[in-house]
Design a protein around this motif. Structure first.
Motif, PDB file in Angstrom:
ATOM      1  N   SER A   1      -8.027  -5.770  10.153  1.00 59.97           N
ATOM      2  CA  SER A   1      -6.791  -6.495   9.873  1.00 59.97           C
ATOM      3  C   SER A   1      -6.032  -5.757   8.793  1.00 59.97           C
ATOM      4  O   SER A   1      -6.538  -4.809   8.193  1.00 59.97           O
ATOM      5  CB  SER A   1      -7.111  -7.914   9.403  1.00 59.97           C
TER       6      SER A   1
ATOM      7  N   SER B   1      -3.646   1.818  15.710  1.00 61.29           N
ATOM      8  CA  SER B   1      -4.448   2.717  16.543  1.00 61.29           C
ATOM      9  C   SER B   1      -5.756   3.073  15.847  1.00 61.29           C
ATOM     10  O   SER B   1      -6.546   3.864  16.330  1.00 61.29           O
ATOM     11  CB  SER B   1      -3.655   3.982  16.852  1.00 61.29           C
ATOM     12  N   GLY B   2      -5.993   2.498  14.677  1.00 66.09           N
ATOM     13  CA  GLY B   2      -7.195   2.822  13.921  1.00 66.09           C
ATOM     14  C   GLY B   2      -8.260   1.764  14.084  1.00 66.09           C
ATOM     15  O   GLY B   2      -8.315   1.055  15.089  1.00 66.09           O
ATOM     16  N   HIS B   3      -9.118   1.635  13.070  1.00 63.84           N
ATOM     17  CA  HIS B   3     -10.273   0.757  13.209  1.00 63.84           C
ATOM     18  C   HIS B   3     -10.346  -0.373  12.188  1.00 63.84           C
ATOM     19  O   HIS B   3     -11.331  -1.105  12.158  1.00 63.84           O
ATOM     20  CB  HIS B   3     -11.557   1.598  13.160  1.00 63.84           C
ATOM     21  N   ALA B   4      -9.339  -0.487  11.329  1.00 63.29           N
ATOM     22  CA  ALA B   4      -9.353  -1.608  10.392  1.00 63.29           C
ATOM     23  C   ALA B   4      -9.245  -2.901  11.189  1.00 63.29           C
ATOM     24  O   ALA B   4      -8.560  -2.955  12.213  1.00 63.29           O
ATOM     25  CB  ALA B   4      -8.201  -1.489   9.404  1.00 63.29           C
TER      26      ALA B   4
ATOM     27  N   ASP C   1      -6.089   3.224   7.630  1.00 66.25           N
ATOM     28  CA  ASP C   1      -7.085   3.025   8.681  1.00 66.25           C
ATOM     29  C   ASP C   1      -6.496   2.244   9.853  1.00 66.25           C
ATOM     30  O   ASP C   1      -6.726   2.566  11.018  1.00 66.25           O
ATOM     31  CB  ASP C   1      -8.296   2.281   8.086  1.00 66.25           C
TER      32      ASP C   1
ATOM     33  N   GLY D   1      -4.650   4.469  12.023  1.00 66.53           N
ATOM     34  CA  GLY D   1      -5.399   5.605  12.542  1.00 66.53           C
ATOM     35  C   GLY D   1      -5.328   6.850  11.682  1.00 66.53           C
ATOM     36  O   GLY D   1      -5.635   7.948  12.147  1.00 66.53           O
TER      37      GLY D   1
ATOM     38  N   ARG E   1      -6.903   0.837   3.503  1.00 68.40           N
ATOM     39  CA  ARG E   1      -7.029  -0.106   4.620  1.00 68.40           C
ATOM     40  C   ARG E   1      -5.851   0.021   5.587  1.00 68.40           C
ATOM     41  O   ARG E   1      -6.017   0.011   6.809  1.00 68.40           O
ATOM     42  CB  ARG E   1      -7.092  -1.524   4.025  1.00 68.40           C
TER      43      ARG E   1
ATOM     44  N   ARG F   1     -14.165   4.957   6.987  1.00 66.46           N
ATOM     45  CA  ARG F   1     -13.493   5.788   7.992  1.00 66.46           C
ATOM     46  C   ARG F   1     -12.426   6.727   7.436  1.00 66.46           C
ATOM     47  O   ARG F   1     -11.987   7.662   8.107  1.00 66.46           O
ATOM     48  CB  ARG F   1     -12.862   4.891   9.067  1.00 66.46           C
TER      49      ARG F   1
ATOM     50  N   SER G   1     -12.641  -0.031   5.214  1.00 68.10           N
ATOM     51  CA  SER G   1     -11.941   1.190   5.653  1.00 68.10           C
ATOM     52  C   SER G   1     -12.386   2.426   4.882  1.00 68.10           C
ATOM     53  O   SER G   1     -12.148   3.550   5.323  1.00 68.10           O
ATOM     54  CB  SER G   1     -10.429   1.001   5.536  1.00 68.10           C
TER      55      SER G   1
END
Lengths: 239, 239
Positions: free
Chosen positions: B223, B218-221, A121, A124, A118, A152, A149
């Motif tokens: 939180s 910069s990612g997509h999690a 993620d 990035g 997590r 991804r 996460s």
């Protein structure tokens, strides 16, 4: 209504051996299953309450009794829906260039692994190389603690000693006697090695660490949790 | 040999109500019990294997059978010794001046609370104010995941809304729309509020947050884990 055989089968998927042979894993809860449905992951089957099934596009086997859900769930508070999902087939090899790669030297605790995924993620980072004795990414506790996460971030299981011997980017490692995180320069590519919860980075891996980094502490704790340390180091290396 | 009644009594201490009435808690494992023996905590009783008891100065009730230890332990892999310990009586009030104080707005997960206590200890923070709905510091999962930091960090349970209304030092809070941690100035005194795992910092607490801070990702999690976020923010506020 779920049959006894189905309950047995689902329970068997909590065992790594069965899970890996079937190339499946279990994911639970409204949020995670919704995310999986909107991802490239292939959902094999869904068990859900009437409430969930009424609003979903994916056909579900309806769970009529709470005790049925309790039996197939691994959560202390089961949440409406449980999905059987196909494991991701990693077709490509991890790329090191222009990326940050996390390397895990045998993280044991499923919650720690999930939280590290997590955290990766969040920053990035999409690739993790885990030594073969690291907890299984498809362990249901790992899956749940990634909070989505897992969709991804890719995790490859490898002999990290061998893998690191071919690495062509700078290798950083979280150690107790390295350079302070407050003094490290920011990086855009490289490998960060995180050690096992009790043993740290093992001696066979140490020769690959060209940049030892440390989180200075003014208190008395002996160490930080592995996921917390990962987050702190990433926040300083990547800012 | 432990009697059935003793086993029942020990098991009852895993319930908060019984634990609080008796003002006791359970701590397990060689390392933690050794640390407690060398601390101001008062050990009421120890149950241990012959192996542990043979080397210890504290008299122990010997556990002869593994299944006895399994029955009284809350660990998946019980580790030789279990202690019944007196809860710490907090005689003084928390002091804010010249210190960093953590305020927890209802952290629910015992593992998160324990890891936050351990992280606080790493950074030399010795006082935590937890809203009354926060997990119990004497829950055995919290105790174990502090990895000994429960000895050095004090946790007060209070109505944090009321407590914050009297605070006389800067109040920081981990929020999604605050100033970047990379731009905050370093502090020597102040309060850092960490929100609940799913709700974040609740609306009644928001007016007290004078300095909202954020960990850019910069990612997509969606939180970060609460303990990871605490560690990252502390490492930037205190460096």
């Amino acid at each position: 209504m779920i049959s006894k055989n189905e309950i047995k089968y689902i329970q068997s998927l909590y065992h790594k051996k069965v899970r890996d042979e079937a190339e499946l894993f279990i994911a639970e809860g409204i949020k995670l299953v919704d995310e999986l449905l909107n991802s490239p992951f292939v959902i094999r089957k869904i068990y859900a309450t009437k409430e969930w099934a009424g609003t979903a596009a994916f056909p579900a086997t309806i769970i009529t009794e709470q005790h049925e859900l309790d039996k197939i769930s691994n959560l202390s508070t089961p949440n409406q829906v449980l999905a059987i999902v196909e494991q991701k087939k990693l077709t490509h090899q991890p790329i090191e260039k222009n990326k940050i790669t996390l390397v895990l030297d045998g993280i044991q605790d499923p919650g720690n692994l999930g939280t590290i995924i997590r955290t990766a993620d969040w920053f990035g980072i999409t690739q993790i190389i885990a030594n073969t004795d690291t907890a299984d990414v498809y362990n249901s506790k790992v899956v749940q603690s990634t909070m989505g996460s897992i969709i991804r971030v890719n995790v490859w299981y490898k002999d990290i000693e061998q893998w690191l011997s071919t690495a062509s980017v700078p290798v950083f490692g979280a150690l107790l006697n390295g350079q302070s995180i407050y003094k490290t320069t920011k990086i855009k590519e490289g490998i960060l090695v995180i050690g096992n919860e009790s043993k740290g980075i093992r001696s066979n891996i140490l020769p690959f660490i060209k940049h030892a980094i440390t989180i200075p502490g003014s208190g008395h704790a002996e160490s930080l949790n592995a996921a917390v340390a990962t987050g702190i180091i990433l926040s300083h290396l990547l800012q």
